[in-house]
Design a protein around this motif. Structure first.
Motif, PDB file in Angstrom:
ATOM      1  N   GLN A   1      -3.900   6.085  -7.995  1.00  0.00           N
ATOM      2  CA  GLN A   1      -5.288   6.539  -7.959  1.00  0.00           C
ATOM      3  C   GLN A   1      -6.175   5.529  -7.230  1.00  0.00           C
ATOM      4  O   GLN A   1      -7.091   5.897  -6.485  1.00  0.00           O
ATOM      5  CB  GLN A   1      -5.802   6.759  -9.377  1.00  0.00           C
ATOM      6  N   ILE A   2      -5.882   4.271  -7.414  1.00  0.00           N
ATOM      7  CA  ILE A   2      -6.664   3.230  -6.739  1.00  0.00           C
ATOM      8  C   ILE A   2      -6.477   3.325  -5.237  1.00  0.00           C
ATOM      9  O   ILE A   2      -7.434   3.213  -4.459  1.00  0.00           O
ATOM     10  CB  ILE A   2      -6.249   1.844  -7.260  1.00  0.00           C
ATOM     11  N   VAL A   3      -5.236   3.572  -4.811  1.00  0.00           N
ATOM     12  CA  VAL A   3      -4.968   3.686  -3.378  1.00  0.00           C
ATOM     13  C   VAL A   3      -5.719   4.864  -2.782  1.00  0.00           C
ATOM     14  O   VAL A   3      -6.336   4.768  -1.704  1.00  0.00           O
ATOM     15  CB  VAL A   3      -3.453   3.816  -3.126  1.00  0.00           C
ATOM     16  N   ARG A   4      -5.705   6.009  -3.474  1.00  0.00           N
ATOM     17  CA  ARG A   4      -6.415   7.187  -2.961  1.00  0.00           C
ATOM     18  C   ARG A   4      -7.924   6.944  -2.910  1.00  0.00           C
ATOM     19  O   ARG A   4      -8.610   7.363  -1.971  1.00  0.00           O
ATOM     20  CB  ARG A   4      -6.108   8.406  -3.833  1.00  0.00           C
ATOM     21  N   GLN A   5      -8.441   6.260  -3.930  1.00  0.00           N
ATOM     22  CA  GLN A   5      -9.866   6.008  -3.953  1.00  0.00           C
ATOM     23  C   GLN A   5     -10.282   5.046  -2.833  1.00  0.00           C
ATOM     24  O   GLN A   5     -11.359   5.196  -2.236  1.00  0.00           O
ATOM     25  CB  GLN A   5     -10.280   5.423  -5.313  1.00  0.00           C
ATOM     26  N   MET A   6      -9.416   4.095  -2.540  1.00  0.00           N
ATOM     27  CA  MET A   6      -9.711   3.189  -1.440  1.00  0.00           C
ATOM     28  C   MET A   6      -9.741   3.944  -0.116  1.00  0.00           C
ATOM     29  O   MET A   6     -10.564   3.648   0.768  1.00  0.00           O
ATOM     30  CB  MET A   6      -8.665   2.065  -1.378  1.00  0.00           C
ATOM     31  N   GLU A   7      -8.874   4.949   0.014  1.00  0.00           N
ATOM     32  CA  GLU A   7      -8.913   5.782   1.221  1.00  0.00           C
ATOM     33  C   GLU A   7     -10.226   6.549   1.304  1.00  0.00           C
ATOM     34  O   GLU A   7     -10.838   6.669   2.378  1.00  0.00           O
ATOM     35  CB  GLU A   7      -7.725   6.744   1.212  1.00  0.00           C
ATOM     36  N   ARG A   8     -10.666   7.071   0.170  1.00  0.00           N
ATOM     37  CA  ARG A   8     -11.944   7.795   0.150  1.00  0.00           C
ATOM     38  C   ARG A   8     -13.106   6.863   0.472  1.00  0.00           C
ATOM     39  O   ARG A   8     -14.033   7.229   1.201  1.00  0.00           O
ATOM     40  CB  ARG A   8     -12.148   8.455  -1.209  1.00  0.00           C
ATOM     41  N   ASN A   9     -13.043   5.634  -0.050  1.00  0.00           N
ATOM     42  CA  ASN A   9     -14.104   4.675   0.235  1.00  0.00           C
ATOM     43  C   ASN A   9     -14.144   4.321   1.719  1.00  0.00           C
ATOM     44  O   ASN A   9     -15.218   4.147   2.306  1.00  0.00           O
ATOM     45  CB  ASN A   9     -13.908   3.410  -0.592  1.00  0.00           C
ATOM     46  N   THR A  10     -12.961   4.233   2.320  1.00  0.00           N
ATOM     47  CA  THR A  10     -12.908   3.948   3.755  1.00  0.00           C
ATOM     48  C   THR A  10     -13.554   5.063   4.550  1.00  0.00           C
ATOM     49  O   THR A  10     -14.341   4.833   5.485  1.00  0.00           O
ATOM     50  CB  THR A  10     -11.450   3.756   4.193  1.00  0.00           C
ATOM     51  N   GLN A  11     -13.247   6.339   4.186  1.00  0.00           N
ATOM     52  CA  GLN A  11     -13.848   7.472   4.877  1.00  0.00           C
ATOM     53  C   GLN A  11     -15.367   7.519   4.655  1.00  0.00           C
ATOM     54  O   GLN A  11     -16.142   7.840   5.567  1.00  0.00           O
ATOM     55  CB  GLN A  11     -13.211   8.777   4.368  1.00  0.00           C
TER      56      GLN A  11
ATOM     57  N   SER B   1      -5.548  14.140   0.994  1.00  0.00           N
ATOM     58  CA  SER B   1      -5.025  12.864   1.491  1.00  0.00           C
ATOM     59  C   SER B   1      -5.479  12.689   2.935  1.00  0.00           C
ATOM     60  O   SER B   1      -5.844  13.663   3.600  1.00  0.00           O
ATOM     61  CB  SER B   1      -3.502  12.835   1.392  1.00  0.00           C
ATOM     62  N   TYR B   2      -5.429  11.471   3.433  1.00  0.00           N
ATOM     63  CA  TYR B   2      -5.978  11.188   4.757  1.00  0.00           C
ATOM     64  C   TYR B   2      -4.923  10.747   5.774  1.00  0.00           C
ATOM     65  O   TYR B   2      -4.918  11.178   6.907  1.00  0.00           O
ATOM     66  CB  TYR B   2      -7.061  10.114   4.648  1.00  0.00           C
ATOM     67  N   LEU B   3      -4.034   9.877   5.390  1.00  0.00           N
ATOM     68  CA  LEU B   3      -3.098   9.319   6.367  1.00  0.00           C
ATOM     69  C   LEU B   3      -1.925  10.252   6.645  1.00  0.00           C
ATOM     70  O   LEU B   3      -1.531  10.454   7.789  1.00  0.00           O
ATOM     71  CB  LEU B   3      -2.579   7.963   5.865  1.00  0.00           C
TER      72      LEU B   3
ATOM     73  N   CYS C   1       0.329  14.656  -6.689  1.00  0.00           N
ATOM     74  CA  CYS C   1      -1.017  14.119  -6.838  1.00  0.00           C
ATOM     75  C   CYS C   1      -1.038  12.786  -7.554  1.00  0.00           C
ATOM     76  O   CYS C   1      -2.024  12.048  -7.474  1.00  0.00           O
ATOM     77  CB  CYS C   1      -1.899  15.130  -7.589  1.00  0.00           C
ATOM     78  N   SER C   2       0.022  12.459  -8.279  1.00  0.00           N
ATOM     79  CA  SER C   2       0.077  11.198  -9.019  1.00  0.00           C
ATOM     80  C   SER C   2       1.533  10.773  -9.183  1.00  0.00           C
ATOM     81  O   SER C   2       2.457  11.569  -8.973  1.00  0.00           O
ATOM     82  CB  SER C   2      -0.590  11.332 -10.394  1.00  0.00           C
ATOM     83  N   LYS C   3       1.709   9.528  -9.589  1.00  0.00           N
ATOM     84  CA  LYS C   3       3.060   9.008  -9.811  1.00  0.00           C
ATOM     85  C   LYS C   3       3.713   9.688 -11.008  1.00  0.00           C
ATOM     86  O   LYS C   3       4.933   9.924 -11.019  1.00  0.00           O
ATOM     87  CB  LYS C   3       2.978   7.490 -10.043  1.00  0.00           C
ATOM     88  N   ARG C   4       2.910  10.029 -12.006  1.00  0.00           N
ATOM     89  CA  ARG C   4       3.458  10.708 -13.180  1.00  0.00           C
ATOM     90  C   ARG C   4       4.028  12.065 -12.807  1.00  0.00           C
ATOM     91  O   ARG C   4       5.116  12.435 -13.257  1.00  0.00           O
ATOM     92  CB  ARG C   4       2.367  10.852 -14.247  1.00  0.00           C
ATOM     93  N   CYS C   5       3.328  12.826 -11.974  1.00  0.00           N
ATOM     94  CA  CYS C   5       3.849  14.128 -11.532  1.00  0.00           C
ATOM     95  C   CYS C   5       5.121  13.954 -10.700  1.00  0.00           C
ATOM     96  O   CYS C   5       6.053  14.751 -10.800  1.00  0.00           O
ATOM     97  CB  CYS C   5       2.784  14.860 -10.714  1.00  0.00           C
ATOM     98  N   GLY C   6       5.173  12.897  -9.881  1.00  0.00           N
ATOM     99  CA  GLY C   6       6.363  12.649  -9.076  1.00  0.00           C
ATOM    100  C   GLY C   6       7.567  12.332  -9.933  1.00  0.00           C
ATOM    101  O   GLY C   6       8.670  12.845  -9.688  1.00  0.00           O
ATOM    102  N   ASP C   7       7.397  11.481 -10.972  1.00  0.00           N
ATOM    103  CA  ASP C   7       8.505  11.137 -11.865  1.00  0.00           C
ATOM    104  C   ASP C   7       8.965  12.361 -12.650  1.00  0.00           C
ATOM    105  O   ASP C   7      10.165  12.583 -12.834  1.00  0.00           O
ATOM    106  CB  ASP C   7       8.076  10.024 -12.815  1.00  0.00           C
TER     107      ASP C   7
END
Length: 319
Positions: free
Chosen positions: A37-47, A75-77, A83-89
């Motif tokens: 979530q932190i990584v996604r939010q950092m992407e949003r902050n960059t945009q 997502s941007y890149l 949507c999250s690591k929990r859903c992926g696991d």
């Protein structure tokens, strides 16, 4: 002392308001446990910074659908599946099966994720799968004492087996020593005598299997391959039987040359001595060693015999 209450602040990752336990906490409890979530939010902050200040190149927004929960997220890149690591696991466990029993995986306490992405459903399957991998890789060992198979590193399955095997080995060695027997290192057969192996065939096999090194022939100076056990067994080495037979003649010739050289050196030394000290023409004794010459012919050496004034026998003179 009363505990200091921190002011409510906004999470730098998701933007949620929370009361931190310390003043230097940047993320809310949810973001601290979910780094994605932190990584996604950092992407949003960059945009957002690009939109607000116009620095950089704006990335295109990518709309994704989570394969596990069906949630639509941005997502941007690059496109993402979850949507999250929990859903992926959760999705990975649901769509994988046990590597040993092929049973579908479930989210419970018996799930084991081992090396290289191999999933196992229970401790039993994990142990059996370890044996399958060990037999495939050739890492199954057999204890030389009890004959039991094991996977862990080492020669013996346990410390007790090691100690028992050493006791047996020591008792067997004492029995052979008392009987005057030795154990052949090639075939394991007991034999008596001073040889290394029980037969010439076993000795040849031992020399073929052991490492070889290069050595110089003492006769012809040819460099040849020699077993390491024979490198320093004798003073001389030979590349063939013919060279070994020729060796005594070469040694005799070398000894003769050595004696001639020593004789020549002794003669040269004597000539130098004569030139330096002089030598009596009668007894061949040097002037510095003759007592009669040193006393100007007034005394005779102790133990000498005379005939008139002539010394006919002197203890210092030897022919």
């Amino acid at each position: 002392m009363a505990k200091k209450i921190c002011k409510e602040k906004e999470c730098e990752a998701c933007g949620a308001w929370f009361t931190p336990s310390r003043s230097n906490v940047k993320y809310c409890p949810n973001c601290r446990t979910h780094s994605d979530q932190i990584v996604r939010q950092m992407e949003r902050n960059t945009q957002r910074n690009i939109d607000r200040y116009g620095y950089g190149q704006k990335n295109k927004k990518i709309q994704n659908v989570c394969k596990e929960c069906g949630k639509i997220f941005i997502s941007y890149l690059q496109p993402k599946d979850f949507c999250s690591k929990r859903c992926g696991d959760t999705y990975l466990v649901k769509h994988t099966s046990c590597a040993y029993c092929k049973k579908p995986m479930t989210m419970d306490d018996d799930v084991h994720d081992v090396k290289y992405g191999t999933w196992l459903c229970s401790d039993t399957c994990k142990e059996k799968w370890a044996w399958v991998i060990a037999r495939k890789n050739g890492t199954v060992h057999t204890c030389p004492n009890c004959g039991k198979e094991f996977i862990k590193k080492g020669t013996y399955c346990s410390q007790g087996c090691y100690q028992e095997f050493m006791r047996k080995k020591k008792a067997e060695a004492e029995r052979r020593k008392a009987a005057g027997l030795k154990l052949c290192p090639v075939c394991g057969k007991e034999f008596s005598g001073n040889e290394i192996c029980c037969s010439p065939e076993c000795l040849q096999k031992k020399k073929e299997t052991e490492p070889h090194a290069m050595r110089k022939c003492s006769t012809c100076s040819k460099v040849f391959s020699c077993p390491v056990s024979n490198m320093f067994s004798t003073e001389y080495s030979f590349c063939s039987l013919e060279c070994e037979k020729k060796f005594p003649d070469i040694i005799a010739r070398k000894e003769k040359l050595k004696k001639e050289k020593q004789k020549k050196q002794a003669e040269e030394k004597l000539q130098k001595y004569i030139q330096k000290n002089g030598l009596c023409s009668i007894c061949k004794t040097s002037y510095v060693d003759c007592e009669r010459m040193q006393s100007n012919f007034r005394c005779y050496p102790k133990g000498s015999s005379c005939k008139g004034n002539l010394v006919i026998k002197c203890p210092k003179y030897t022919r």
